[in-house]
Design an enzyme around this catalytic site. Structure first.
Site, PDB file in Angstrom:
ATOM      1  N   ASP A 181     -10.079  -2.702   1.437  1.00 22.72           N
ATOM      2  CA  ASP A 181     -10.546  -1.338   1.698  1.00 22.72           C
ATOM      3  C   ASP A 181     -10.844  -1.147   3.189  1.00 22.72           C
ATOM      4  OD1 ASP A 181     -11.326   1.257   1.000  1.00 22.72           O
ATOM      5  OD2 ASP A 181     -12.482   0.602  -0.739  1.00 22.72           O
ATOM      6  N   ASP A 196      -8.978   8.712  -2.006  1.00 24.86           N
ATOM      7  CA  ASP A 196      -9.122   8.296  -3.409  1.00 24.86           C
ATOM      8  C   ASP A 196      -8.695   9.380  -4.399  1.00 24.86           C
ATOM      9  OD1 ASP A 196     -10.145   5.968  -2.451  1.00 24.86           O
ATOM     10  OD2 ASP A 196     -12.132   6.201  -3.342  1.00 24.86           O
TER      11      ASP A 196
END
Ligand SMILES: *[C@@H]1O[C@H](CO)[C@@H](O)[C@H](O)[C@H]1NC(C)=O
Ligand SMILES: *[C@@H]1O[C@H](CO)[C@@H](O)[C@H](O)[C@H]1NC(C)=O
Ligand SMILES: *[C@@H]1O[C@H](CO)[C@@H](O)[C@H](O)[C@H]1NC(C)=O
Ligand SMILES: *[C@@H]1O[C@H](CO)[C@@H](O)[C@H](O)[C@H]1NC(C)=O
Ligand SMILES: *[C@@H]1O[C@H](CO)[C@@H](O)[C@H](O)[C@H]1NC(C)=O
Ligand SMILES: *[C@@H]1O[C@H](CO)[C@@H](O)[C@H](O)[C@H]1NC(C)=O
Ligand SMILES: *[C@@H]1O[C@H](CO)[C@@H](O)[C@H](O)[C@H]1NC(C)=O
Ligand SMILES: *[C@@H]1O[C@H](CO)[C@@H](O)[C@H](O)[C@H]1NC(C)=O
Length: 439
Positions: free
Chosen positions: A150, A245
């Site tokens: 991430d 996302d």
């Protein structure tokens, strides 16, 4: 001269692409991840329950293999002050990550873990920057097979000089023109090579750390499509997120699909745009929307990472995830390119539109030509797939053998094309085979 230079550049780029052992990363990854289902509320029990469900529901037989632990698996307060290693949370994981990995491996599945190319993960847990080699060695020792990296808490001295616009992040990161940003707009000078950016470097260090281990670990980049990752992703990881996302409602599914539809030239064997994990089973997606979400994620050759509680997933949704025609397209060993739009439908061709993306798509596969038609409208509407508009179909072919990808039924020899009423946000799909003569 000009020609030989460009050939040399191409060869160098091909040589740099990340090609792992045993074909790992050649095709889009298939698996399950904790995040969309459980967020931080994870532990040994719900992960092993998911692993067992993958076997029990026939998802393993359908090809799903990775069981991925997302954020919040570690002790938050810090690393082991003797070894420097990250410590698995002993309450959530009494057997450690290694214990979970052993049990997942015993089921014939693989296991994944999560980190961040910053000082902390997005949830505030210890992360990798400055610890890449130690952590990669730790993950390898635990038996990890997949690493999702991430992009939270990037230190100030690691940020990029320029910004390349990701359409769904223009409000945060710019640049943008009157509230929209084009898929490829950037404030970098013309010809700037994003493969030299700090973002590309942060992700390359972790690639090298993983490659230094005596274990094949699929490397999944999660830097939200920033720094023009489509340019350097293939040399760095097996897949890379191309957007922010996903969320479990249709507007976001359509928005990501629209963005990715303009980025599909960077997808082929060994390197895939990741449109983010599946939301099938979550939020307020209807069955029709779940069908479309799965069909296009498979057609775009995104990794297919299930993100729902498999213990409560209805069989209607399990069946979507196991669709053998769409999975065969995703996992084709001969044709690496994704399906692409051949007609936008509701909007003029090449329109960038978050609510009404391209509706008519096709792609080549071993099983035939996959053709899909989506109804992006909020009401039922007719959609027509005409053979003479579909690329790849044998030119001049008037009739073809056709199978409906949802029912698996052969429609026999079909002349000219198919026109049918499609529910709001639903997708019709056909596998188009040999030419035939219609009686
Ligand atoms: C694991 O988490 C679930 C919630 O996702 C909870 O119901 C369960 O009690 C937890 N189990 C253990 C052993 O902590
Ligand atoms: C090492 O960590 C433990 C547990 O987190 C702590 O109790 C201890 O004081 C630490 N030791 C040193 C030398 O920092
Ligand atoms: C940022 O600082 C760290 C710690 O001093 C250093 O290791 C790293 O190389 C720096 N990053 C860049 C891009 O210079
Ligand atoms: C932005 O919108 C304004 C008002 O509609 C217009 O005058 C201007 O030319 C636009 N700028 C760009 C770069 O498109
Ligand atoms: C790598 O691992 C394999 C089996 O896991 C082992 O046979 C081999 O000796 C190892 N190689 C090195 C260089 O450690
Ligand atoms: C990515 O690299 C692989 C391996 O060299 C190559 O087969 C593939 O075509 C590349 N992808 C693209 C889109 O160029
Ligand atoms: C689904 O949920 C989202 C987010 O809460 C909401 O904006 C949307 O209107 C909902 N859609 C339907 C059809 O209920
Ligand atoms: C997207 O397309 C729809 C359908 O054509 C249209 O109504 C809408 O205004 C478009 N959205 C934008 C932001 O242009």
């Amino acid at each position: 001269m000009q020609k030989s230079i460009s050939i040399a550049v191409l060869l160098v780029q091909a040589a740099q692409a990340l090609v792992l052992k045993d074909g790992v990363g050649k095709l889009p990854a298939l698996g399950w991840n904790t995040w969309n289902a459980f967020g931080c509320n994870i532990n040994e029990t719900n992960i092993l329950t998911a692993a067992n469900q993958i076997v029990k529901l026939g998802l393993k037989d359908a090809g799903y293999e990775y069981v991925n632990i997302d954020d919040c698996w570690a002790v938050k307060s810090g690393r082991d002050n003797v070894t420097g290693q990250i410590i698995p949370d002993p309450t959530k994981f009494p057997s450690g990550i290694i214990g979970v990995a052993n049990q997942v491996h015993a089921l014939g599945l693989k296991v994944g873990i999560y980190g961040s190319a910053g000082t902390e993960t997005c949830g505030g847990y210890p992360a990798q920057i400055g610890h890449e080699y130690l952590d990669a060695a730790t993950f390898a020792a635990w038996g990890i097979d997949y690493f999702k990296y991430d992009n939270c808490y990037v230190p100030a001295n690691w940020t990029d000089e320029y910004v390349a616009c990701v359409p769904d992040q223009w409000q945060t990161y710019g640049p943008y023109i009157n509230g929209t940003c084009k898929a490829s707009s950037s404030d970098a000078p013309p010809g700037y090579n994003w493969a030299t950016s700090n973002t590309a470097n942060r992700y390359a260090i972790m690639r090298d750390a993983l490659l230094a281990q005596n274990r094949t670990i699929l490397y999944s980049l999660c830097e939200w499509g920033q720094a023009d990752v489509e340019v350097w992703g293939n040399a760095t990881g097996s897949s890379w997120r191309m957007s922010g996302d996903i969320t479990p409602w249709w507007a976001r599914v359509a928005e990501i699909m629209n963005e990715n539809s303009f980025l599909l030239n960077s997808v082929n064997f060994w390197g895939h745009n990741d449109a983010d994990m599946l939301e099938i089973g979550n939020g307020n997606l209807t069955l029709a929307e779940s069908r479309s979400h799965f069909a296009f994620w498979a057609a775009m050759k995104s990794p297919l990472i299930i993100g729902t509680n498999l213990a409560t997933l209805p069989s209607t949704h399990v069946d979507i995830l196991k669709n053998k025609y769409l999975l065969a397209f995703s996992q084709d060993k001969v044709h690496g390119a994704p399906a692409t739009p051949y007609k936008w439908g509701t909007n003029p061709d090449w329109t960038f539109n978050a609510t009404n993306p391209a509706e008519y798509w096709s792609g080549q596969s071993t099983g035939g030509i996959l053709a899909l038609a989506l109804n992006t409208l909020d009401t039922p509407a007719e959609r027509e797939i005409k053979w003479d508009e579909v690329p790849h179909l044998t030119p001049g072919g008037k009739a073809f053998m056709v199978t409906d990808v949802w029912t698996g039924k052969s429609l026999g020899c079909v002349k000219r094309g198919i026109k049918t009423l499609v529910q709001s946000h639903d997708t019709i799909g056909y596998m188009i085979g040999e030419k035939c003569s219609h009686k």
